[in-house]
Design a protein around this motif. Structure first.
Motif, PDB file in Angstrom:
ATOM      1  N   LEU A   1      -4.721   2.760   6.729  1.00  0.00           N
ATOM      2  CA  LEU A   1      -5.157   4.292   6.657  1.00  0.00           C
ATOM      3  C   LEU A   1      -6.246   4.799   5.900  1.00  0.00           C
ATOM      4  CD1 LEU A   1      -3.524   7.315   7.263  1.00  0.00           C
ATOM      5  CD2 LEU A   1      -3.275   7.264   4.871  1.00  0.00           C
ATOM      6  N   LYS A   2      -6.648   3.913   4.558  1.00  0.00           N
ATOM      7  CA  LYS A   2      -7.785   4.341   3.765  1.00  0.00           C
ATOM      8  C   LYS A   2      -9.121   3.601   4.601  1.00  0.00           C
ATOM      9  CE  LYS A   2      -5.753   2.860   0.046  1.00  0.00           C
ATOM     10  NZ  LYS A   2      -5.435   2.627  -1.517  1.00  0.00           N
ATOM     11  N   GLY A   3      -8.989   2.505   5.030  1.00  0.00           N
ATOM     12  CA  GLY A   3     -10.065   2.110   5.834  1.00  0.00           C
ATOM     13  C   GLY A   3     -10.623   2.763   6.924  1.00  0.00           C
ATOM     14  N   PHE A   4      -9.399   3.400   7.699  1.00  0.00           N
ATOM     15  CA  PHE A   4      -9.658   4.213   8.829  1.00  0.00           C
ATOM     16  C   PHE A   4     -10.417   5.746   8.426  1.00  0.00           C
ATOM     17  CE2 PHE A   4      -7.937   7.307  12.397  1.00  0.00           C
ATOM     18  CZ  PHE A   4      -9.028   6.758  13.304  1.00  0.00           C
ATOM     19  N   ALA A   5     -10.069   5.944   7.446  1.00  0.00           N
ATOM     20  CA  ALA A   5     -10.575   7.320   6.880  1.00  0.00           C
ATOM     21  C   ALA A   5     -12.108   7.014   6.445  1.00  0.00           C
ATOM     22  CB  ALA A   5      -9.782   7.740   5.530  1.00  0.00           C
ATOM     23  N   GLU A   6     -12.295   5.924   5.731  1.00  0.00           N
ATOM     24  CA  GLU A   6     -13.673   5.315   5.301  1.00  0.00           C
ATOM     25  C   GLU A   6     -14.747   5.261   6.440  1.00  0.00           C
ATOM     26  OE1 GLU A   6     -12.483   2.524   1.604  1.00  0.00           O
ATOM     27  OE2 GLU A   6     -13.073   1.799   3.593  1.00  0.00           O
TER      28      GLU A   6
ATOM     29  N   THR B   1       9.752  12.799   8.750  1.00  0.00           N
ATOM     30  CA  THR B   1      10.498  11.144   8.834  1.00  0.00           C
ATOM     31  C   THR B   1       9.826  10.450   7.800  1.00  0.00           C
ATOM     32  OG1 THR B   1       9.049  10.662  10.695  1.00  0.00           O
ATOM     33  CG2 THR B   1      11.370  11.279  11.214  1.00  0.00           C
ATOM     34  N   PRO B   2       8.299  10.844   7.578  1.00  0.00           N
ATOM     35  CA  PRO B   2       7.838   9.945   6.561  1.00  0.00           C
ATOM     36  C   PRO B   2       8.589   9.979   5.119  1.00  0.00           C
ATOM     37  CG  PRO B   2       6.114  11.061   7.720  1.00  0.00           C
ATOM     38  CD  PRO B   2       7.420  11.550   8.188  1.00  0.00           C
ATOM     39  N   ILE B   3       9.212  11.196   4.533  1.00  0.00           N
ATOM     40  CA  ILE B   3       9.913  11.033   3.440  1.00  0.00           C
ATOM     41  C   ILE B   3      10.997  10.016   3.582  1.00  0.00           C
ATOM     42  CG2 ILE B   3      11.612  12.787   4.149  1.00  0.00           C
ATOM     43  CD1 ILE B   3      10.140  12.354   0.548  1.00  0.00           C
ATOM     44  N   LYS B   4      11.685   9.912   4.831  1.00  0.00           N
ATOM     45  CA  LYS B   4      12.468   8.663   4.805  1.00  0.00           C
ATOM     46  C   LYS B   4      11.920   7.346   4.639  1.00  0.00           C
ATOM     47  CE  LYS B   4      15.703  10.591   8.280  1.00  0.00           C
ATOM     48  NZ  LYS B   4      16.503  10.179   9.614  1.00  0.00           N
ATOM     49  N   HIS B   5      10.900   7.102   5.335  1.00  0.00           N
ATOM     50  CA  HIS B   5      10.349   5.835   5.236  1.00  0.00           C
ATOM     51  C   HIS B   5       9.797   5.664   3.570  1.00  0.00           C
ATOM     52  CE1 HIS B   5       9.984   5.533   9.479  1.00  0.00           C
ATOM     53  NE2 HIS B   5       8.922   6.381   9.548  1.00  0.00           N
ATOM     54  N   LEU B   6       9.290   6.512   2.913  1.00  0.00           N
ATOM     55  CA  LEU B   6       8.966   6.689   1.655  1.00  0.00           C
ATOM     56  C   LEU B   6       9.933   6.274   0.677  1.00  0.00           C
ATOM     57  CD1 LEU B   6       6.618   6.955  -0.496  1.00  0.00           C
ATOM     58  CD2 LEU B   6       7.825   9.413  -0.621  1.00  0.00           C
ATOM     59  N   SER B   7      11.283   7.022   0.761  1.00  0.00           N
ATOM     60  CA  SER B   7      12.634   6.873   0.047  1.00  0.00           C
ATOM     61  C   SER B   7      12.944   5.359   0.326  1.00  0.00           C
ATOM     62  CB  SER B   7      13.526   7.849   0.410  1.00  0.00           C
ATOM     63  OG  SER B   7      14.567   7.635  -0.253  1.00  0.00           O
ATOM     64  N   GLU B   8      12.950   5.041   1.463  1.00  0.00           N
ATOM     65  CA  GLU B   8      13.670   3.666   1.678  1.00  0.00           C
ATOM     66  C   GLU B   8      12.963   2.536   1.383  1.00  0.00           C
ATOM     67  OE1 GLU B   8      14.265   3.790   6.029  1.00  0.00           O
ATOM     68  OE2 GLU B   8      16.011   5.248   5.900  1.00  0.00           O
ATOM     69  N   SER B   9      11.381   2.694   1.435  1.00  0.00           N
ATOM     70  CA  SER B   9      10.578   1.406   0.831  1.00  0.00           C
ATOM     71  C   SER B   9      10.533   1.366  -0.397  1.00  0.00           C
ATOM     72  CB  SER B   9       9.080   1.697   1.804  1.00  0.00           C
ATOM     73  OG  SER B   9       8.482   2.504   1.589  1.00  0.00           O
ATOM     74  N   LEU B  10      10.385   2.456  -1.106  1.00  0.00           N
ATOM     75  CA  LEU B  10      10.380   2.497  -2.584  1.00  0.00           C
ATOM     76  C   LEU B  10      11.617   1.823  -3.192  1.00  0.00           C
ATOM     77  CD1 LEU B  10       8.726   5.839  -3.454  1.00  0.00           C
ATOM     78  CD2 LEU B  10       7.699   3.677  -3.444  1.00  0.00           C
ATOM     79  N   LYS B  11      12.711   2.355  -2.491  1.00  0.00           N
ATOM     80  CA  LYS B  11      13.866   1.536  -3.173  1.00  0.00           C
ATOM     81  C   LYS B  11      13.901   0.104  -2.854  1.00  0.00           C
ATOM     82  CE  LYS B  11      18.934   2.227  -2.692  1.00  0.00           C
ATOM     83  NZ  LYS B  11      19.982   3.170  -1.986  1.00  0.00           N
TER      84      LYS B  11
ATOM     85  N   CYS C   1       3.274   6.855   0.199  1.00  0.00           N
ATOM     86  CA  CYS C   1       2.772   8.009   0.883  1.00  0.00           C
ATOM     87  C   CYS C   1       1.784   7.426   1.825  1.00  0.00           C
ATOM     88  CB  CYS C   1       2.307   8.953  -0.092  1.00  0.00           C
ATOM     89  SG  CYS C   1       3.495   9.999  -0.546  1.00  0.00           S
ATOM     90  N   GLU C   2       0.888   6.908   1.635  1.00  0.00           N
ATOM     91  CA  GLU C   2      -0.211   6.321   2.695  1.00  0.00           C
ATOM     92  C   GLU C   2       0.503   5.505   3.682  1.00  0.00           C
ATOM     93  OE1 GLU C   2      -3.414   6.388  -1.070  1.00  0.00           O
ATOM     94  OE2 GLU C   2      -2.626   4.271  -0.356  1.00  0.00           O
ATOM     95  N   SER C   3       1.150   4.470   3.466  1.00  0.00           N
ATOM     96  CA  SER C   3       2.028   3.868   4.676  1.00  0.00           C
ATOM     97  C   SER C   3       3.001   4.618   5.150  1.00  0.00           C
ATOM     98  CB  SER C   3       3.010   2.570   3.667  1.00  0.00           C
ATOM     99  OG  SER C   3       3.710   2.247   4.521  1.00  0.00           O
ATOM    100  N   ALA C   4       3.658   5.747   4.616  1.00  0.00           N
ATOM    101  CA  ALA C   4       4.576   6.417   5.471  1.00  0.00           C
ATOM    102  C   ALA C   4       3.698   7.347   6.375  1.00  0.00           C
ATOM    103  CB  ALA C   4       5.310   7.462   4.409  1.00  0.00           C
ATOM    104  N   THR C   5       2.616   7.760   6.002  1.00  0.00           N
ATOM    105  CA  THR C   5       1.865   8.498   6.703  1.00  0.00           C
ATOM    106  C   THR C   5       1.348   8.113   7.838  1.00  0.00           C
ATOM    107  OG1 THR C   5       0.959   9.648   4.659  1.00  0.00           O
ATOM    108  CG2 THR C   5      -0.448  10.025   6.734  1.00  0.00           C
ATOM    109  N   LEU C   6       0.857   6.720   7.774  1.00  0.00           N
ATOM    110  CA  LEU C   6       0.608   5.892   8.934  1.00  0.00           C
ATOM    111  C   LEU C   6       1.755   5.800  10.040  1.00  0.00           C
ATOM    112  CD1 LEU C   6      -2.178   4.386   9.832  1.00  0.00           C
ATOM    113  CD2 LEU C   6      -0.816   2.279   9.297  1.00  0.00           C
ATOM    114  N   LYS C   7       2.742   5.354   9.484  1.00  0.00           N
ATOM    115  CA  LYS C   7       4.041   4.895  10.308  1.00  0.00           C
ATOM    116  C   LYS C   7       4.422   6.535  10.872  1.00  0.00           C
ATOM    117  CE  LYS C   7       6.120   2.747   7.323  1.00  0.00           C
ATOM    118  NZ  LYS C   7       7.245   1.778   6.493  1.00  0.00           N
ATOM    119  N   GLY C   8       4.316   7.609  10.370  1.00  0.00           N
ATOM    120  CA  GLY C   8       4.788   8.799  10.851  1.00  0.00           C
ATOM    121  C   GLY C   8       3.752   9.271  12.008  1.00  0.00           C
TER     122      GLY C   8
END
Lengths: 361, 361
Positions: free
Chosen positions: A277-282, B52-62, B272-279
């Motif tokens: 994501l960050k690379g795409f933004a850059e 749906t990114p909040i689900k990804h975030l919550s699950e992956s952080l856990k 959050c960055e990862s969840a944004t990409l997946k969402g």
């Protein structure tokens, strides 16, 4: 045993148990395994959006794990030549490599469909096909027999269509052209009568200067800028029909990957998604700046006429069909991509504003 | 003290030291702090790409923290009404909230420029402006005085332009229309003579059925599908000129955020960055499917004529200028966005293939 001795032992045992359980909780809370990987690169680490994600990944994993997970990357050739990264990861010489997987298309024909192919998807649709469609599953299948676990770890938009001594106005202008052009796009230009060579990025400037080639493509505007081609060539052509996106992948030896703690695997995957994501933004940030600088230096940014693009797409489909007839996995990946593009076209074509809406005013 | 007792104590001390140092290394290796946040949502958690990114975030952080970091999210209204999330995070009633920040535009005029505004950027350019340009810095400045640390935690492409009882062929068709329309786009339609109301998503179906409104917008095709509007309205209009992207943000109480270990902060940001990409991938996957289903149900997917879009953009700029004249921060954000869009337009317009290249064949 005296009472005091018993008490002392008991206290000691309680203390040790407490510390031990704290340690166990902590170990349970986060994989404490140490990961120290030497990671060879196929391209220099400073290519914006294309290789900068490996920096982000390396730095963030180190910070989050408190130094437990260290991916130390090495510039091209420091450990192993770019074309040998796949083998080095496959046979475990190095645990991982960060590469443009199109380099291995001689061995695995289907890889260019992942590294950037003509008239393929742009990044948003590609991410959908990769994560939600067949993309990721098929790529894992492709690499499994080579003992490699692949991870998407950078995506950027289209390349430029290249640098040309003379403007390109019609399809016939490719006929007889001596051009440096990579991958499937090169095969398309060969069909149109071009003489296609593939020389390394570092030798392009000299070849153009000595007029041993008439034209070349390399990458996106901001990356081409580093080659200094704008100093000798004044016709820059867009859009990059031959590569509507470019990706980099982190290839990990499958034995190494499977032995990692699940938490480490999840963290590295998350790290690649975040870095992508960050690379795409850059990358989107850097391209217009490069194009504006080209303009100042008298480089003419030409857009290929639509009739030329349509013909290029027609020939592209012929070339893709020919490769698909010879390679089963190429056919599977191509069919899956074409099906999704056909499906996605209604949204791609109608859901977004016309490209020029920025400039309505 | 007997020798055996001394030895026993020594052994005990060595044992404890060993265990303790293992524990310290582990604590150093990864923040072991426990994070247990109750996170109220502004929209239901099943909206593809948007929540749906909040689900990804919550699950992956856990998973990554082995259960140490748990963000438990609650559906709208369970903890606090959607419009009160910002205040609840600001005053520390809840440590964090996941929301569409456009809901707070009555309090902070500049927020719609972050949550989705007319003729604004599309996701790729927005990500560039947000991470590499002024976007993130200015948003942090906006929220700092409210004791909130904001994080971008989802981005999706354009909305649809809405559901209309009659087709829209010219600008005058908006005159006198009773329409449900959110945010700055609503102000544009008011200028064109529409009677704009803002009713909650859950009441739209009934209002259309009872003909108390003639038209409505809500979100993207796949999200609108959940409202069942296609059952009563057959004119679906695109593209969503009034919201070229939609974002969600994780708002964290600044006191809570600043007290976190640096490693925890880095992990949540990466999450959050990862969840944004997946969402975003999920969203691009889901839209064409929704549009194809609409087609099957006899819904006509109409594209607004370019002359209507140009007029809408002209009026949009009038409205934006009016708000900018009244609100200094709105003006700063708008100026920064306009500058970048002007700069980026050369790449946006020339660097990508025409929108319809999927369908050349």
């Amino acid at each position: 045993m005296s009472i005091s001795k018993k008490l002392s032992r008991l206290a000691c045992a309680i203390g040790a148990t407490t510390v031990l359980s704290a340690s166990l909780i902590s170990a349970d809370a986060m994989a404490v395994e140490k990961i120290r990987w030497q990671v060879p690169l196929a391209f220099p680490s400073h290519l914006v959006g294309l290789t900068t994600p490996i920096k982000h990944l390396s730095e963030s994993l180190k910070a989050i794990s408190g130094g437990d997970i260290q991916l130390r990357y090495y510039e091209p050739g420091e450990l192993v030549p770019p074309f040998e990264i796949m083998d080095a990861v496959s046979n475990g010489k190095y645990p991982a490599g960060y590469t443009w997987i199109g380099y291995d298309q001689g061995t695995i024909a289907s890889l260019p469909l992942y590294s950037g192919a003509p008239f393929n998807m742009e990044p948003p649709a590609y991410l959908a096909w990769y994560y939600e469609g067949d993309g990721k599953k098929l790529l894992e299948e492709i690499y499994a027999e080579r003992n490699i676990h692949p991870m998407l770890c950078s995506i950027i938009g289209p390349e430029g269509a290249g640098w040309f001594a003379k403007p390109v106005e019609k399809l016939e202008d490719f006929d007889g052209l001596r051009i440096r052009f990579a991958g499937i796009g090169g095969k398309v230009l060969e069909k149109l009568g071009a003489s296609v060579t593939m020389i390394p990025g570092g030798e392009i400037y000299q070849a153009l200067e000595r007029k041993t080639i008439d034209a070349t493509e390399f990458s996106q505007p901001a990356i081409d800028k580093m080659l200094g081609l704008d100093q000798i060539i004044k016709n820059y052509i867009m859009p990059g029909w031959h590569q509507t996106l470019t990706t980099s992948h982190l290839l990990v030896n499958k034995g190494v990957w499977d032995k990692l703690e699940p938490q480490s695997r999840a963290l590295i995957e998350m790290g690649c998604e975040s870095a992508t994501l960050k690379g795409f933004a850059e990358s989107e940030w850097a391209q217009p700046t490069a194009l504006r600088e080209y303009e100042k230096q008298g480089v003419k940014a030409q857009v290929l006429p639509e009739e030329v693009l349509r013909e290029l797409e027609r020939v592209t489909n012929e070339v893709l069909d020919e490769i698909a007839a010879k390679d089963e996995m190429f056919n599977r990946v191509l069919t899956s991509q074409r099906d999704f593009m056909k499906h996605h076209s209604i949204w791609h074509g109608k859901g977004y504003l016309p490209r020029d809406y920025y400039q309505y005013e």
